[in-house]
Design an enzyme around this catalytic site. Structure first.
Site, PDB file in Angstrom:
ATOM      1  N   ASN A   9      12.712  39.513  14.469  1.00 53.53           N
ATOM      2  CA  ASN A   9      13.625  38.584  13.752  1.00 53.53           C
ATOM      3  C   ASN A   9      14.612  39.671  13.047  1.00 53.53           C
ATOM      4  O   ASN A   9      14.461  40.408  12.160  1.00 53.53           O
ATOM      5  CB  ASN A   9      12.759  38.210  12.395  1.00 53.53           C
ATOM      6  CG  ASN A   9      13.644  37.444  11.592  1.00 53.53           C
ATOM      7  OD1 ASN A   9      14.628  37.239  11.624  1.00 53.53           O
ATOM      8  ND2 ASN A   9      13.092  37.153  10.457  1.00 53.53           N
ATOM      9  N   LYS A  11      17.386  38.843  11.232  1.00 54.09           N
ATOM     10  CA  LYS A  11      17.691  38.372   9.884  1.00 54.09           C
ATOM     11  C   LYS A  11      19.074  38.439   9.870  1.00 54.09           C
ATOM     12  O   LYS A  11      19.891  38.073  10.847  1.00 54.09           O
ATOM     13  CB  LYS A  11      17.047  39.228   8.729  1.00 54.09           C
ATOM     14  CG  LYS A  11      15.459  39.260   9.090  1.00 54.09           C
ATOM     15  CD  LYS A  11      14.843  39.891   7.475  1.00 54.09           C
ATOM     16  CE  LYS A  11      13.331  39.858   7.908  1.00 54.09           C
ATOM     17  NZ  LYS A  11      12.772  40.231   6.844  1.00 54.09           N
ATOM     18  N   HIS A  95       9.874  30.430   7.454  1.00 53.95           N
ATOM     19  CA  HIS A  95       9.972  31.832   7.099  1.00 53.95           C
ATOM     20  C   HIS A  95       9.735  32.212   5.515  1.00 53.95           C
ATOM     21  O   HIS A  95      10.499  31.354   4.915  1.00 53.95           O
ATOM     22  CB  HIS A  95      11.193  32.724   7.560  1.00 53.95           C
ATOM     23  CG  HIS A  95      11.057  34.241   7.458  1.00 53.95           C
ATOM     24  ND1 HIS A  95      11.501  34.720   6.390  1.00 53.95           N
ATOM     25  CD2 HIS A  95      10.661  35.121   8.349  1.00 53.95           C
ATOM     26  CE1 HIS A  95      11.105  35.984   6.446  1.00 53.95           C
ATOM     27  NE2 HIS A  95      10.673  36.313   7.698  1.00 53.95           N
ATOM     28  N   GLU A  97      11.358  33.769   3.409  1.00 54.15           N
ATOM     29  CA  GLU A  97      12.737  33.976   2.788  1.00 54.15           C
ATOM     30  C   GLU A  97      13.253  32.544   2.648  1.00 54.15           C
ATOM     31  O   GLU A  97      14.114  32.509   1.719  1.00 54.15           O
ATOM     32  CB  GLU A  97      13.614  34.821   3.556  1.00 54.15           C
ATOM     33  CG  GLU A  97      13.086  36.486   3.481  1.00 54.15           C
ATOM     34  CD  GLU A  97      13.378  37.542   4.436  1.00 54.15           C
ATOM     35  OE1 GLU A  97      14.239  37.089   5.297  1.00 54.15           O
ATOM     36  OE2 GLU A  97      12.437  38.313   4.331  1.00 54.15           O
ATOM     37  N   GLU A 167       2.289  35.626   7.702  1.00 54.21           N
ATOM     38  CA  GLU A 167       3.106  36.754   7.097  1.00 54.21           C
ATOM     39  C   GLU A 167       2.746  36.620   5.601  1.00 54.21           C
ATOM     40  O   GLU A 167       3.326  36.091   4.971  1.00 54.21           O
ATOM     41  CB  GLU A 167       4.575  36.578   7.260  1.00 54.21           C
ATOM     42  CG  GLU A 167       4.932  36.472   8.834  1.00 54.21           C
ATOM     43  CD  GLU A 167       6.409  36.782   9.040  1.00 54.21           C
ATOM     44  OE1 GLU A 167       6.677  37.786   9.523  1.00 54.21           O
ATOM     45  OE2 GLU A 167       7.246  36.537   8.278  1.00 54.21           O
ATOM     46  N   SER A 212       5.708  44.255   7.851  1.00 54.28           N
ATOM     47  CA  SER A 212       5.870  45.833   8.016  1.00 54.28           C
ATOM     48  C   SER A 212       4.923  46.363   9.080  1.00 54.28           C
ATOM     49  O   SER A 212       4.283  47.503   9.157  1.00 54.28           O
ATOM     50  CB  SER A 212       5.520  46.473   6.789  1.00 54.28           C
ATOM     51  OG  SER A 212       6.052  46.343   5.603  1.00 54.28           O
TER      52      SER A 212
END
Ligand code: PEP
Length: 256
Positions: A9, A11, A95, A97, A167, A212
């Site tokens: 990803n 981003k 996601h 975010e 996630e 991470s």
């Protein structure tokens, strides 16, 4: 037999030169990694440039989000039919975010999941708890709620052509990875939740871990029974690091 999937990803990063360089390096390095599936998800505007690099390679093109709408007066949106037209094979939906910064609700994510599937594309559904939620002991309740929104709308059968990414929000971009056992526990829970509706689908659904992941921890994560790959953020912006993670998936794939 499970087949590891590693998805990058990117981003909101890159420019017209750097994305081509990155895609080209991933394509080169992926040639020998036959036992792992690989996808990269650049920003919308770079999809055609990246697709030109990926054409004929083992690396699939993905997008980071999609509109719930297929077409019409929805300024600023990008639809699943458009993503398909640009060569995308998978689309990240839900996601964290999108959920935390843009107010996306479980139901919105479910509609996006459906919009992506309508085009025959593979949704990559993200679920995961915040640090507060983990500390309150409600991780499973949160993940179940996020998953159930999709299961209620589309049914467990829809997961046959989808991938789930667990996630934990506290592990995304923080350098703080869930331990392999912490991740495995939630992955096993997700699989059991799907199995309540369809055990056959549950056994086959690929559940990726994201948060991470780097070359130093990928192998131990992918070795866990219910971890079928990774959704990679920061480390996907460095071709060599991303390829080293893919290599860990390839080696795991060789072991069967
Ligand atoms: C992500 O953005 O989905 C992600 C997992 O990021 P990172 O790998 O940087 O934690």
């Amino acid at each position: 037999m499970r087949r590891i999937l590693v998805a990058g990803n990117w981003k909101l990063n890159g420019n017209s030169h750097s994305v081509v360089r990155l895609a080209s390096a991933v394509v080169q390095g992926a040639r020998e990694l036959t036992e792992v599936d690989i996808a990269v998800c650049p920003p919308y505007v770079y999809l055609p440039a990246v697709q030109a690099q990926l054409a004929g390679s083992r690396v699939a093109l993905g997008a980071q989000d999609a509109s719930v709408q297929d077409r019409g007066a929805f300024t600023g949106e990008v639809s699943a039919p458009m993503l398909k037209d640009c060569g995308c094979r998978c689309v990240i939906v839900g996601h964290s975010e999108r959920r935390s910064l843009f107010g996306e609700q479980d139901q919105d994510t479910a509609y996006k999941f459906a919009a992506v599937r309508r085009q025959g594309l593979m949704p990559l559904l993200c679920v995961g708890e915040t640090l507060d939620e983990r500390e309150q002991g409600v991780t499973e309740a949160v993940v179940a709620r996020q998953l159930d929104a999709v299961l209620a709308l589309e049914g467990a059968g829809a997961l046959t052509d989808a991938v789930i990414a667990y996630e934990p929000v506290w592990a995304i971009g923080t350098g703080r990875t869930a331990t392999p056992q912490q991740a495995q526990d939630v992955h096993a829970f997700i699989r059991s939740r799907i199995a309540r509706q369809d055990a056959g689908v549950a056994a086959k659904t690929r559940i990726l871990y994201g948060g991470s992941v780097k070359s130093a921890n990928a192998a131990e994560l992918f070795a866990m029974a219910d971890i079928d790959g990774g959704l990679i953020g920061g480390a996907a912006l460095d071709a060599q690091e991303f390829l080293a993670i893919c290599q860990a998936g390839h080696l795991q794939g060789q072991q069967g």
